[in-house]
Every structure is written in structure tokens, then in C-alpha cells.
Design a protein around this motif. Sequence first.
Motif, PDB file in Angstrom:
ATOM      1  N   TRP A 112       0.963  -1.157   0.166  1.00 50.95           N
ATOM      2  CA  TRP A 112       0.024   0.179   0.116  1.00 50.95           C
ATOM      3  C   TRP A 112       0.834   1.159   0.234  1.00 50.95           C
ATOM      4  CZ3 TRP A 112      -3.130  -3.592  -0.722  1.00 50.95           C
ATOM      5  CH2 TRP A 112      -4.476  -3.275  -0.577  1.00 50.95           C
ATOM      6  N   PRO A 113       0.572   2.130  -0.725  1.00 49.53           N
ATOM      7  CA  PRO A 113       1.354   3.430  -0.776  1.00 49.53           C
ATOM      8  C   PRO A 113       1.499   4.099   0.573  1.00 49.53           C
ATOM      9  CG  PRO A 113      -0.643   3.897  -2.015  1.00 49.53           C
ATOM     10  CD  PRO A 113      -0.640   2.296  -1.632  1.00 49.53           C
ATOM     11  N   GLN A 114       2.556   4.496   1.001  1.00 49.74           N
ATOM     12  CA  GLN A 114       2.796   5.099   2.295  1.00 49.74           C
ATOM     13  C   GLN A 114       3.695   6.087   2.391  1.00 49.74           C
ATOM     14  OE1 GLN A 114       2.982   1.785   5.002  1.00 49.74           O
ATOM     15  NE2 GLN A 114       0.920   2.340   5.967  1.00 49.74           N
ATOM     16  N   GLY A 115       3.737   7.003   1.282  1.00 42.76           N
ATOM     17  CA  GLY A 115       4.798   7.872   0.784  1.00 42.76           C
ATOM     18  C   GLY A 115       4.917   9.159   1.678  1.00 42.76           C
ATOM     19  N   TRP A 116       3.925   9.369   2.326  1.00 46.00           N
ATOM     20  CA  TRP A 116       3.763  10.794   3.479  1.00 46.00           C
ATOM     21  C   TRP A 116       4.444  10.186   4.856  1.00 46.00           C
ATOM     22  CZ3 TRP A 116       2.237  15.480   2.307  1.00 46.00           C
ATOM     23  CH2 TRP A 116       1.559  15.574   0.781  1.00 46.00           C
ATOM     24  N   THR A 117       5.521  11.334   5.284  1.00 51.26           N
ATOM     25  CA  THR A 117       6.128  10.668   6.525  1.00 51.26           C
ATOM     26  C   THR A 117       5.048  10.799   7.706  1.00 51.26           C
ATOM     27  OG1 THR A 117       7.717  11.818   7.946  1.00 51.26           O
ATOM     28  CG2 THR A 117       6.769  13.471   6.423  1.00 51.26           C
ATOM     29  N   GLY A 118       5.407  10.202   8.677  1.00 52.75           N
ATOM     30  CA  GLY A 118       4.950  10.246   9.853  1.00 52.75           C
ATOM     31  C   GLY A 118       5.023  11.615  10.885  1.00 52.75           C
ATOM     32  N   THR A 119       6.071  12.180  10.256  1.00 49.89           N
ATOM     33  CA  THR A 119       6.554  13.420  11.159  1.00 49.89           C
ATOM     34  C   THR A 119       5.512  14.735  10.753  1.00 49.89           C
ATOM     35  OG1 THR A 119       7.988  14.342   9.537  1.00 49.89           O
ATOM     36  CG2 THR A 119       8.765  12.615  11.220  1.00 49.89           C
ATOM     37  N   CYS A 120       5.678  15.846  11.348  1.00 51.44           N
ATOM     38  CA  CYS A 120       4.979  17.081  10.900  1.00 51.44           C
ATOM     39  C   CYS A 120       5.336  17.492   9.324  1.00 51.44           C
ATOM     40  CB  CYS A 120       5.599  18.291  11.907  1.00 51.44           C
ATOM     41  SG  CYS A 120       5.004  18.081  13.557  1.00 51.44           S
ATOM     42  N   ALA A 121       6.229  16.935   8.974  1.00 53.16           N
ATOM     43  CA  ALA A 121       6.521  17.080   7.292  1.00 53.16           C
ATOM     44  C   ALA A 121       5.210  16.782   6.628  1.00 53.16           C
ATOM     45  CB  ALA A 121       7.685  16.541   7.031  1.00 53.16           C
ATOM     46  N   ARG A 122       4.453  15.687   7.235  1.00 56.77           N
ATOM     47  CA  ARG A 122       3.327  15.245   6.367  1.00 56.77           C
ATOM     48  C   ARG A 122       2.390  16.196   6.214  1.00 56.77           C
ATOM     49  NH1 ARG A 122       2.238  14.825  11.731  1.00 56.77           N
ATOM     50  NH2 ARG A 122       0.087  15.008  12.499  1.00 56.77           N
ATOM     51  N   LEU A 123       2.508  17.589   6.446  1.00 58.04           N
ATOM     52  CA  LEU A 123       1.578  18.678   6.288  1.00 58.04           C
ATOM     53  C   LEU A 123       2.060  19.516   5.544  1.00 58.04           C
ATOM     54  CD1 LEU A 123      -0.296  18.686  10.006  1.00 58.04           C
ATOM     55  CD2 LEU A 123      -1.163  17.492   7.691  1.00 58.04           C
ATOM     56  N   ARG A 124       3.271  19.356   4.901  1.00 62.59           N
ATOM     57  CA  ARG A 124       3.876  20.252   4.173  1.00 62.59           C
ATOM     58  C   ARG A 124       4.034  19.907   2.976  1.00 62.59           C
ATOM     59  NH1 ARG A 124       6.990  24.503   6.434  1.00 62.59           N
ATOM     60  NH2 ARG A 124       6.635  24.677   8.612  1.00 62.59           N
ATOM     61  N   THR A 125       4.386  20.861   1.799  1.00 70.38           N
ATOM     62  CA  THR A 125       4.965  20.406   0.425  1.00 70.38           C
ATOM     63  C   THR A 125       5.946  21.557   0.209  1.00 70.38           C
ATOM     64  OG1 THR A 125       3.005  21.423  -0.469  1.00 70.38           O
ATOM     65  CG2 THR A 125       2.943  19.075  -0.182  1.00 70.38           C
ATOM     66  N   ASP A 126       6.973  21.078  -0.123  1.00 75.31           N
ATOM     67  CA  ASP A 126       7.942  22.032  -0.679  1.00 75.31           C
ATOM     68  C   ASP A 126       8.326  23.056   0.250  1.00 75.31           C
ATOM     69  OD1 ASP A 126       8.041  20.690  -3.106  1.00 75.31           O
ATOM     70  OD2 ASP A 126       6.408  21.893  -4.157  1.00 75.31           O
ATOM     71  N   GLY A 127       8.381  22.969   1.521  1.00 73.61           N
ATOM     72  CA  GLY A 127       8.903  23.808   2.358  1.00 73.61           C
ATOM     73  C   GLY A 127       8.128  24.676   3.043  1.00 73.61           C
ATOM     74  N   ARG A 128       6.483  24.592   2.588  1.00 76.14           N
ATOM     75  CA  ARG A 128       5.615  25.277   3.529  1.00 76.14           C
ATOM     76  C   ARG A 128       4.353  24.389   3.782  1.00 76.14           C
ATOM     77  NH1 ARG A 128       4.722  30.867   2.430  1.00 76.14           N
ATOM     78  NH2 ARG A 128       6.235  31.668   1.146  1.00 76.14           N
ATOM     79  N   PRO A 129       3.822  25.069   4.871  1.00 79.82           N
ATOM     80  CA  PRO A 129       2.425  24.345   5.088  1.00 79.82           C
ATOM     81  C   PRO A 129       1.476  24.140   3.790  1.00 79.82           C
ATOM     82  CG  PRO A 129       2.933  25.779   6.892  1.00 79.82           C
ATOM     83  CD  PRO A 129       3.995  25.933   5.851  1.00 79.82           C
ATOM     84  N   ILE A 130       0.923  22.842   3.713  1.00 75.55           N
ATOM     85  CA  ILE A 130       0.143  22.790   2.309  1.00 75.55           C
ATOM     86  C   ILE A 130      -0.685  23.838   1.939  1.00 75.55           C
ATOM     87  CG2 ILE A 130      -1.259  21.267   1.240  1.00 75.55           C
ATOM     88  CD1 ILE A 130      -0.089  19.058   2.944  1.00 75.55           C
ATOM     89  N   PRO A 131      -1.643  24.390   2.759  1.00 70.76           N
ATOM     90  CA  PRO A 131      -2.750  25.379   2.221  1.00 70.76           C
ATOM     91  C   PRO A 131      -2.098  26.668   1.952  1.00 70.76           C
ATOM     92  CG  PRO A 131      -2.999  25.122   4.670  1.00 70.76           C
ATOM     93  CD  PRO A 131      -1.751  24.047   4.129  1.00 70.76           C
ATOM     94  N   GLN A 132      -0.625  26.847   2.388  1.00 71.64           N
ATOM     95  CA  GLN A 132      -0.064  28.440   2.115  1.00 71.64           C
ATOM     96  C   GLN A 132      -0.084  28.439   0.469  1.00 71.64           C
ATOM     97  OE1 GLN A 132       3.389  29.353   3.783  1.00 71.64           O
ATOM     98  NE2 GLN A 132       2.570  29.221   5.894  1.00 71.64           N
TER      99      GLN A 132
END
Length: 241
Positions: A207-227
Motif C-alpha cells: 500500500w502507498p505510504q509515501g507521506w512521512t509520519g512526522t510534521c512534514a506530512r502537512l508540508r509540501t515544498d517547504g511550506r504548510p500545504i494550504p499556503q
Amino acid sequence: MSAPGMPAVVDREAFQAQLDELRTREKAHTREGDAIAAARRRLPMVEVDAGIELVGPRGPVTLLDAFEGRRQLILYYFMWHPGHPAAEQCEGCTWCATSVAELSYLHSRDITYAVVCQGPEEEGRRYHDFMGWEMPWYSAQGSLDELLVGREVGMMHLVCYLRDGDRVFETYWTTRRGVEAMDYSYALMDLTAYGRQEPWEDSPPGWPQGWTGTCARLRTDGRPIPQWSRIAAGRSDDLGG
């Protein structure tokens, strides 16, 4: 036979039989949740100083003022990194605050919801405006020890209060995964075949589990995702810190 990382393919009858079996567990889980909520409603409460100072867009107000005349108040305590740029602010708190958008249903039950920034008012206000949020927003930087007595200042908290005239009482609080009560994204992900796609989850092999279990799971490219959608819309993320 199914491809790797895919659920087994069965006929409709077999699918429904296993779904019905799971539904029994889901219903038990719902009933247990109702029972926990009933116990929560029977908790005692502790009085807090109604005059504790918060700072809003027009200056100091009190905790009592934050009720906006309603009987109950829910405050989310937003973690803050003073002097840091928007991209370095808390991704988890951004996730929580973004998830609560429509307040009319809470208001219909005589509940006010607001966010309390654990940092300077001006920086927090600029972030609030950058994100395009409309919920009431206050700074409690100077009052956190009173508001979060005995708890970890700087950590996300969700706290419920009840007003009796001019007296204020704390009735419940939670933190860490308890604040998932604010979120719908994870709740919807949990309904899908692949879930949250995080490595801590109990999923079948492949099963795909490419998202880290740390707080980085809520970031993409260095920013919180909804920014990113706010940046794309041309909003300024200058916090003036």
C-alpha cells in the motif's frame, strides 16, 4: 487476482458481505463515541479568571469578551514561532485552523469558536489575513500561563469553556491527536482504500505510504500545504517579524 498495492477484486455479493461485517464494528465505534461524549458532558468544571487578557485587532479584550455574548466558547491555541517567516509557522496548527471554516452551525448552538495565537498579535494577525481566515483571532502571548495552567505552553490545545453570567469555567481540553476533532480531511482519508498513506498505519503490504509520519506530512515544498494556494493568489506572506 489483483495488482500489487490494490485490494482484492471480488463480486458484489462478497464485497457487500465483508462491508456488512465491518459496518457492525463501525456502529459499535459510533456508539462508543456517543458514550464518551456523554461522559464528557458529565465532567466537572474549574473556574478561570474571566478577566484574563487577550489582544484582538482593536486592542485588549477579556476572555469573557471572547464569548461574544454566547454561552459557550471553544478556543484553539495556535503554536507560534516569533520572528519566523510564514513558511516556518506551524503546519499542524495551520491544518487545524484551515479546517474550521463555517461557524454558523456552532453559533446556532450558542457556541463561539476562536483561535488564540501563542505569539505576538501583529505577526499572528498578518498570518490570519494572509491565510484569508475569517474566524475571530486573538493573541494570548502574555496570558498563556494563566490560560494553560499546568499544561505545556507552546503546544496546540483545544479548550472548551462555559459562561455563567460574568463567570467563566473550563469544561474540557485536549491536545495532540485530540485536535483531530477539528479536521475533516483525515476523516475522509480514513474512508479510502489507502487511508492517510502514512507509515504508522496498519495497511497491507504494497500500500502507498509515501507521506512521512512526522510534521512534514502537512508540508509540501517547504511550506504548510494550504499556503501555496494563497501564494498563487498573490497574497503577501510578510508577517513583519
